[in-house]
Design a protein around this motif. Structure first.
Motif, PDB file in Angstrom:
ATOM      1  N   SER A 107      -9.167   8.946  -3.809  1.00 11.92           N
ATOM      2  CA  SER A 107     -10.215   8.724  -4.810  1.00 11.92           C
ATOM      3  C   SER A 107     -11.570   8.586  -4.135  1.00 11.92           C
ATOM      4  O   SER A 107     -11.665   8.167  -2.985  1.00 11.92           O
ATOM      5  CB  SER A 107      -9.919   7.481  -5.658  1.00 11.92           C
ATOM      6  OG  SER A 107     -10.039   6.311  -4.883  1.00 11.92           O
ATOM      7  N   ALA A 108     -12.594   8.980  -4.874  1.00  9.92           N
ATOM      8  CA  ALA A 108     -13.970   8.853  -4.399  1.00  9.92           C
ATOM      9  C   ALA A 108     -14.803   8.263  -5.518  1.00  9.92           C
ATOM     10  O   ALA A 108     -14.655   8.638  -6.680  1.00  9.92           O
ATOM     11  CB  ALA A 108     -14.520  10.215  -3.991  1.00  9.92           C
ATOM     12  N   GLN A 109     -15.678   7.323  -5.152  1.00 10.80           N
ATOM     13  CA  GLN A 109     -16.518   6.675  -6.146  1.00 10.80           C
ATOM     14  C   GLN A 109     -17.957   6.662  -5.645  1.00 10.80           C
ATOM     15  O   GLN A 109     -18.337   5.814  -4.845  1.00 10.80           O
ATOM     16  CB  GLN A 109     -16.031   5.250  -6.410  1.00 10.80           C
ATOM     17  CG  GLN A 109     -16.844   4.539  -7.451  1.00 10.80           C
ATOM     18  CD  GLN A 109     -16.318   3.134  -7.698  1.00 10.80           C
ATOM     19  OE1 GLN A 109     -15.370   2.689  -7.066  1.00 10.80           O
ATOM     20  NE2 GLN A 109     -16.959   2.432  -8.599  1.00 10.80           N
ATOM     21  N   PRO A 110     -18.757   7.636  -6.112  1.00  4.02           N
ATOM     22  CA  PRO A 110     -20.166   7.628  -5.711  1.00  4.02           C
ATOM     23  C   PRO A 110     -20.906   6.490  -6.396  1.00  4.02           C
ATOM     24  O   PRO A 110     -20.598   6.137  -7.534  1.00  4.02           O
ATOM     25  CB  PRO A 110     -20.690   8.982  -6.169  1.00  4.02           C
ATOM     26  CG  PRO A 110     -19.615   9.609  -6.968  1.00  4.02           C
ATOM     27  CD  PRO A 110     -18.398   8.757  -6.918  1.00  4.02           C
ATOM     28  N   GLY A 111     -21.870   5.920  -5.686  1.00  4.48           N
ATOM     29  CA  GLY A 111     -22.672   4.846  -6.251  1.00  4.48           C
ATOM     30  C   GLY A 111     -23.870   5.382  -7.001  1.00  4.48           C
ATOM     31  O   GLY A 111     -24.221   6.560  -6.903  1.00  4.48           O
ATOM     32  N   ALA A 112     -24.506   4.517  -7.735  1.00  7.55           N
ATOM     33  CA  ALA A 112     -25.694   4.894  -8.509  1.00  7.55           C
ATOM     34  C   ALA A 112     -26.897   5.045  -7.594  1.00  7.55           C
ATOM     35  O   ALA A 112     -27.032   4.339  -6.603  1.00  7.55           O
ATOM     36  CB  ALA A 112     -25.973   3.826  -9.563  1.00  7.55           C
ATOM     37  N   ALA A 113     -27.751   5.983  -7.933  1.00  9.11           N
ATOM     38  CA  ALA A 113     -29.000   6.163  -7.194  1.00  9.11           C
ATOM     39  C   ALA A 113     -29.940   5.011  -7.522  1.00  9.11           C
ATOM     40  O   ALA A 113     -29.997   4.540  -8.656  1.00  9.11           O
ATOM     41  CB  ALA A 113     -29.635   7.492  -7.575  1.00  9.11           C
ATOM     42  N   THR A 114     -30.656   4.555  -6.519  1.00  7.36           N
ATOM     43  CA  THR A 114     -31.602   3.452  -6.709  1.00  7.36           C
ATOM     44  C   THR A 114     -32.994   3.891  -6.260  1.00  7.36           C
ATOM     45  O   THR A 114     -33.143   4.862  -5.523  1.00  7.36           O
ATOM     46  CB  THR A 114     -31.177   2.214  -5.892  1.00  7.36           C
ATOM     47  OG1 THR A 114     -31.152   2.568  -4.516  1.00  7.36           O
ATOM     48  CG2 THR A 114     -29.812   1.711  -6.321  1.00  7.36           C
ATOM     49  N   ILE A 115     -33.997   3.141  -6.683  1.00  3.37           N
ATOM     50  CA  ILE A 115     -35.372   3.454  -6.317  1.00  3.37           C
ATOM     51  C   ILE A 115     -35.586   3.207  -4.837  1.00  3.37           C
ATOM     52  O   ILE A 115     -36.219   3.986  -4.140  1.00  3.37           O
ATOM     53  CB  ILE A 115     -36.357   2.629  -7.165  1.00  3.37           C
ATOM     54  CG1 ILE A 115     -36.245   3.064  -8.620  1.00  3.37           C
ATOM     55  CG2 ILE A 115     -37.777   2.778  -6.642  1.00  3.37           C
ATOM     56  CD1 ILE A 115     -37.049   2.227  -9.577  1.00  3.37           C
ATOM     57  N   SER A 116     -35.057   2.102  -4.344  1.00  3.87           N
ATOM     58  CA  SER A 116     -35.216   1.787  -2.929  1.00  3.87           C
ATOM     59  C   SER A 116     -33.851   1.806  -2.246  1.00  3.87           C
ATOM     60  O   SER A 116     -32.865   1.320  -2.788  1.00  3.87           O
ATOM     61  CB  SER A 116     -35.871   0.418  -2.747  1.00  3.87           C
ATOM     62  OG  SER A 116     -35.046  -0.577  -3.306  1.00  3.87           O
ATOM     63  N   GLY A 117     -33.786   2.386  -1.096  1.00  4.96           N
ATOM     64  CA  GLY A 117     -32.538   2.454  -0.356  1.00  4.96           C
ATOM     65  C   GLY A 117     -31.690   3.638  -0.770  1.00  4.96           C
ATOM     66  O   GLY A 117     -31.888   4.237  -1.824  1.00  4.96           O
TER      67      GLY A 117
END
Length: 142
Positions: A107-117
């Motif tokens: 399984s793969a779980q991409p994280g949410a894009a953020t403004i910083s980092g």
């Protein structure tokens, strides 16, 4: 403080060449070495029944560079790979090496894009074989 990125890598073969993927931000191996006591009418714990070993892992990487793309390609192709954890030069650590071999991502779980980092992605899977070479004691393969 130790630099863990120099110790941890995913390794796989492409056209006879070894390719290593780094850096890996977090690595969490899990070993389930199931054993149950065997009881008798007269006594308890007269023996043990062993269950198959379960070797699973979770890897977290930042979605920068080609690391997430390479791991995603390994997952989609079902390509087996090795996870290598080795002692960095001049560091004091418990193991000379630790390897999970013939790993498959389930399984793969991409994280949410953020403004910083940078966002991160987590990959989970299992290993068919592992070996540990401690600094004190003898090496073990399971």
């Amino acid at each position: 403080m130790p630099d863990w990125r120099t110790r941890l890598a995913v390794s796989f073969q492409v056209d006879g060449n070894t390719v290593q993927i780094t850096p890996i931000d977090q690595f969490s191996p899990t070993f389930s070495l199931g054993a149950e006591p065997l009881h008798s009418v007269e006594r308890t714990h007269i023996g043990v029944v062993y269950q198959p070993k379960s070797l699973t892992f979770s890897i977290t990487v930042r979605a920068i560079g080609g690391v997430v793309g390479q791991l995603t390609a390994l997952a989609l192709k079902g390509t087996p790979f090795d996870i290598l954890l080795q002692e960095a030069e001049g560091e004091d650590w418990s193991f000379a090496s630790f390897v999970m071999r013939r790993c498959i991502i389930t399984s793969a779980q991409p994280g949410a894009a953020t403004i910083s980092g940078a966002p991160s992605a987590t990959f989970s899977g299992f290993s068919l074989e592992t070996s540990v070479d401690p600094k004190v004691g003898e090496a073990v393969t399971a």
